[in-house]
Design an enzyme around this catalytic site. Structure first.
Site, PDB file in Angstrom:
ATOM      1  N   GLU A   1     -22.106   7.492  -4.508  1.00  0.00           N
ATOM      2  CA  GLU A   1     -23.471   6.992  -4.327  1.00  0.00           C
ATOM      3  C   GLU A   1     -23.875   7.247  -2.880  1.00  0.00           C
ATOM      4  OE1 GLU A   1     -22.583   2.971  -5.334  1.00  0.00           O
ATOM      5  OE2 GLU A   1     -21.736   2.567  -3.368  1.00  0.00           O
TER       6      GLU A   1
ATOM      7  N   CYS B   1       7.190   2.619  16.541  1.00  0.00           N
ATOM      8  CA  CYS B   1       7.762   1.523  17.313  1.00  0.00           C
ATOM      9  C   CYS B   1       6.759   1.155  18.406  1.00  0.00           C
ATOM     10  CB  CYS B   1       9.098   1.934  17.930  1.00  0.00           C
ATOM     11  SG  CYS B   1       9.768   0.669  19.032  1.00  0.00           S
TER      12      CYS B   1
ATOM     13  N   CYS C   1       8.710   1.600  22.033  1.00  0.00           N
ATOM     14  CA  CYS C   1       8.951   2.912  22.674  1.00  0.00           C
ATOM     15  C   CYS C   1       7.961   3.984  22.204  1.00  0.00           C
ATOM     16  CB  CYS C   1      10.390   3.364  22.453  1.00  0.00           C
ATOM     17  SG  CYS C   1      10.743   3.933  20.778  1.00  0.00           S
TER      18      CYS C   1
ATOM     19  N   HIS D   1      -6.899   8.137  11.157  1.00  0.00           N
ATOM     20  CA  HIS D   1      -6.548   6.709  11.083  1.00  0.00           C
ATOM     21  C   HIS D   1      -5.053   6.499  10.847  1.00  0.00           C
ATOM     22  CE1 HIS D   1     -10.955   5.349  10.017  1.00  0.00           C
ATOM     23  NE2 HIS D   1     -10.822   5.748  11.264  1.00  0.00           N
TER      24      HIS D   1
ATOM     25  N   ARG E   1       0.839  -1.209   0.000  1.00  0.00           N
ATOM     26  CA  ARG E   1       0.000   0.000   0.000  1.00  0.00           C
ATOM     27  C   ARG E   1       0.874   1.260   0.000  1.00  0.00           C
ATOM     28  NH1 ARG E   1      -4.375   0.703   3.807  1.00  0.00           N
ATOM     29  NH2 ARG E   1      -5.072   2.056   2.141  1.00  0.00           N
TER      30      ARG E   1
ATOM     31  N   CYS F   1      14.939   3.459  20.025  1.00  0.00           N
ATOM     32  CA  CYS F   1      15.284   2.573  21.149  1.00  0.00           C
ATOM     33  C   CYS F   1      16.146   1.381  20.715  1.00  0.00           C
ATOM     34  CB  CYS F   1      14.025   2.098  21.876  1.00  0.00           C
ATOM     35  SG  CYS F   1      13.067   0.867  20.982  1.00  0.00           S
TER      36      CYS F   1
HETATM   37  N1  APR Z   1     -15.685   9.645  -5.941  1.00  0.00           N
HETATM   38  C1  APR Z   1     -16.425   9.770  -4.804  1.00  0.00           C
HETATM   39  N2  APR Z   1     -16.730   8.710  -4.026  1.00  0.00           N
HETATM   40  C2  APR Z   1     -16.268   7.502  -4.391  1.00  0.00           C
HETATM   41  C3  APR Z   1     -15.490   7.316  -5.555  1.00  0.00           C
HETATM   42  C4  APR Z   1     -15.195   8.454  -6.347  1.00  0.00           C
HETATM   43  N3  APR Z   1     -14.462   8.382  -7.464  1.00  0.00           N
HETATM   44  N4  APR Z   1     -15.185   5.999  -5.649  1.00  0.00           N
HETATM   45  C5  APR Z   1     -15.761   5.396  -4.597  1.00  0.00           C
HETATM   46  N5  APR Z   1     -16.415   6.296  -3.828  1.00  0.00           N
HETATM   47  C6  APR Z   1     -17.180   6.090  -2.594  1.00  0.00           C
HETATM   48  C7  APR Z   1     -17.859   4.744  -2.508  1.00  0.00           C
HETATM   49  O1  APR Z   1     -19.133   4.789  -3.142  1.00  0.00           O
HETATM   50  C8  APR Z   1     -17.938   4.521  -1.015  1.00  0.00           C
HETATM   51  O2  APR Z   1     -19.129   5.075  -0.477  1.00  0.00           O
HETATM   52  O3  APR Z   1     -16.257   6.117  -1.529  1.00  0.00           O
HETATM   53  C9  APR Z   1     -16.736   5.306  -0.464  1.00  0.00           C
HETATM   54  C10 APR Z   1     -15.582   4.438   0.003  1.00  0.00           C
HETATM   55  O4  APR Z   1     -16.015   3.688   1.101  1.00  0.00           O
HETATM   56  P1  APR Z   1     -15.056   2.643   1.838  1.00  0.00           P
HETATM   57  O5  APR Z   1     -14.374   1.769   0.839  1.00  0.00           O
HETATM   58  O6  APR Z   1     -15.838   1.973   2.907  1.00  0.00           O
HETATM   59  O7  APR Z   1     -13.899   3.590   2.468  1.00  0.00           O
HETATM   60  P2  APR Z   1     -13.967   4.476   3.788  1.00  0.00           P
HETATM   61  O8  APR Z   1     -15.342   4.949   4.062  1.00  0.00           O
HETATM   62  O9  APR Z   1     -12.884   5.484   3.670  1.00  0.00           O
HETATM   63  O10 APR Z   1     -13.571   3.430   4.893  1.00  0.00           O
HETATM   64  C11 APR Z   1     -13.404   3.851   6.231  1.00  0.00           C
HETATM   65  O11 APR Z   1     -12.535   1.710   6.758  1.00  0.00           O
HETATM   66  O12 APR Z   1     -11.191  -0.167   6.578  1.00  0.00           O
HETATM   67  C12 APR Z   1     -11.299   1.082   7.054  1.00  0.00           C
HETATM   68  O13 APR Z   1      -9.515   2.227   7.925  1.00  0.00           O
HETATM   69  C13 APR Z   1     -10.208   2.028   6.710  1.00  0.00           C
HETATM   70  O14 APR Z   1     -10.263   4.432   6.764  1.00  0.00           O
HETATM   71  C14 APR Z   1     -10.920   3.275   6.285  1.00  0.00           C
HETATM   72  C15 APR Z   1     -12.299   3.096   6.883  1.00  0.00           C
END
Ligand code: APR
Length: 236
Positions: free
Chosen positions: A207, A120, A123, A112, A59, A142
């Site tokens: 959406e 670490c 420490c 997040h 990542r 450390c």
């Molecule tokens: N433009 C706008 N929105 C978008 C786009 C885009 N191009 N592509 C996807 N999305 C929307 C999706 O429709 C969805 O509602 O972004 C959202 C992404 O949702 P998640 O995948 O659940 O991501 P997020 O809400 O950031 O997740 C929260 O979950 O696993 C953890 O720590 C991780 O910070 C993350 C947290």
């Protein structure tokens, strides 16, 4: 909006999707390929640290390759316009990438954590990190081996800066949520917190999210298109 407002923006993975970074819960999202219990919990790390390191190393590589998109840039430009007029934009992101700061955002809270930092576990020292982390990595502070981990918040851990975020929301004129599915608390609860004290709330997403009903203003489409349009409209 006439006088320069204080806007609190919450972003999620959707804001970085057009930069080529995967979201988590969409059809091809990260959690359709990996079990979050194995790669994003303290228990998973204890059971198989090498797997967790390889997941976050990949990542980190993806983030280094990615560039900020029009949505990141529109948010930093909006922050600059607001600051110049006595207003404020506090950007709270759930994203561990650094695309907001590379786009120029200044008042930024990584609730997040940050993939471009290591921590670490022994420490607590947090340092910038551009290299892969392994079970053999040594802490530069450390000198202990075996304790290095990405500076990210896993499921079951407490998100960062919650007091600062609550304070910013309490003083906001507008709360805006961008590109997040509204599945993960406490971030998913910020809209309820804001609307319970009478702050108008806007959702910008591809959406409707899980919390769409809680927003007074809802706009749907790719972030790279709808965020710049909204930013120009709200404070030209
Ligand atoms: N433009 C706008 N929105 C978008 C786009 C885009 N191009 N592509 C996807 N999305 C929307 C999706 O429709 C969805 O509602 O972004 C959202 C992404 O949702 P998640 O995948 O659940 O991501 P997020 O809400 O950031 O997740 C929260 O979950 O696993 C953890 O720590 C991780 O910070 C993350 C947290």
């Amino acid at each position: 909006m006439s006088a320069a407002p204080h806007i609190v923006v919450l972003t999620g993975a959707g804001v970085s999707a057009e930069s080529g970074l995967s979201t988590f819960r969409d059809k091809t999202g990260v959690w359709t390929k990996y079990d979050w219990r194995e790669v994003a919990t303290p228990e998973g790390f204890a059971a198989n640290p090498a797997l967790v390191h390889s997941f976050y190393n990949q990542r980190r590589h993806d983030v280094v390759e990615a560039q900020p998109n029009a949505a990141h840039k529109a948010l930093s430009a909006l922050e600059a316009r607001l600051e110049a007029s006595g207003g404020r934009l506090t950007l709270v992101t759930q994203n561990v990438d650094d695309l907001h700061e590379r786009a120029g955002s200044r008042r930024l809270i990584h609730m997040h954590g940050e993939i471009m930092k290591s921590r670490c576990a022994i420490c607590g020292d947090v340092k910038p990190c551009t290299e892969d982390i392994s079970t053999e990595s040594l802490c530069v502070s450390c000198k202990a081996p075996g304790g290095m981990r990405p500076h990210v918040v896993w499921f079951g851990e407490m998100p960062l800066y919650l007091d600062e975020i609550a304070e910013a929301i309490a003083r906001a004129d507008l709360f805006v949520s961008i590109g997040t599915s509204g599945n993960v608390y406490p971030a998913a609860g910020f809209v309820a917190e804001a609307s319970s004290i009478g702050i108008p709330c806007t959702e910008l997403n591809l959406e409707p999210s899980e919390n769409a009903y809680a927003f007074s203003d809802r706009r749907y489409g790719p972030a790279g298109e709808i965020v710049p349009r909204w930013a120009e409209e709200i404070f030209p």
